[in-house]
Enzyme design. Sequence first.
Site, PDB file in Angstrom:
ATOM      1  N   HIS A   1       3.967  -0.246  -6.236  1.00 19.45           N
ATOM      2  CA  HIS A   1       2.988  -1.199  -5.693  1.00 19.45           C
ATOM      3  C   HIS A   1       2.107  -1.788  -6.790  1.00 19.45           C
ATOM      4  CE1 HIS A   1       3.327   0.487  -1.347  1.00 19.45           C
ATOM      5  NE2 HIS A   1       4.210  -0.458  -1.590  1.00 19.45           N
TER       6      HIS A   1
ATOM      7  N   ASP B   1      -0.953  -2.605  -7.004  1.00 17.22           N
ATOM      8  CA  ASP B   1      -2.274  -2.028  -7.304  1.00 17.22           C
ATOM      9  C   ASP B   1      -2.148  -0.733  -8.121  1.00 17.22           C
ATOM     10  OD1 ASP B   1      -1.244  -0.931  -4.806  1.00 17.22           O
ATOM     11  OD2 ASP B   1      -3.191   0.037  -4.530  1.00 17.22           O
TER      12      ASP B   1
HETATM   13 FE    FE Z   1      -2.258   1.856  -3.576  1.00 14.96          FE
HETATM   14 ZN    ZN Z   2       0.776   2.062  -2.648  1.00 21.26          ZN
END
Ligand code: FE
Ligand code: ZN
Length: 254
Positions: free
Chosen positions: A59, A61
């Site tokens: 992901h 982030d």
């Molecule tokens: Fe996250």
């Molecule tokens: Zn995640």
Amino acid sequence: MTALSIELVPCLKDNYAYLIHDAEAGLTAVVDPSEPEPVKAALERHGWRATHILNTHHHFDHTGGNLPLKEIYSAKVVGPEKDRERIPGIDEGVSEAKPWQFGSRSVPVLEIPAHTRAHIAFVFDDAVFTGDTLFAMGCGRLFEGTPAMMWTSLSKLMALPDATKVYCGHEYTQSNGRFALTLEPGNEALTARMREVDAARAMDAPTIPTTIGLEKATNPFLRTGSAEIRKSLGLIHADDVDVFAETRKRKDNF
Ligand code: FE
Ligand code: ZN
């Protein structure tokens, strides 16, 4: 072997990246850099250079800082072997069968899929970096896996010694705790912990690290055996996976 220094680096709105520094070997690993700037600033404060970037999952982030930090420090990017194509700049893939080596340390890798299908955790001595699989009093959403898969993943983490420190990917503790209280208001360890969490958050202080032992005592996703939680869910005689699945469903709608 000398002890590692672990530094927490707040990123974005509620993410945590971490610096793991081995002074003896002169190595510094960055776990899940969401973005480059705060990580670079933290490294400079300590006079460290990133030698490695470790990702628990793909992901953005958790990997948004990979390429810029790799560019600045020529750091090596290490991530889940089973997700190479989704890890920006990956140099080395790791798995349970292929643990990682950090200086003179062997770093076991746990495969803990369900938030994403190739999510991993890194175990450094008595600390585990759990990304978005295990949070303080919570667990990650099931984007690429089933409740049974997540239950197996959480069970692997629960098998670590109780004193193991848990460093997770987000500061979600307070809202997780509020949800936990709806299912288990009679859990004294939980109410005591929430008082501490509320006090810490009122001062904008982090609630991380937690420990495996504290999570077992207060995290509803690990407490499928709790009679009070089972009663709250109306699932007194269900099996652990069904109790877990219903807990996850209620949290999704909390
Ligand atoms: Fe996250
Ligand atoms: Zn995640």
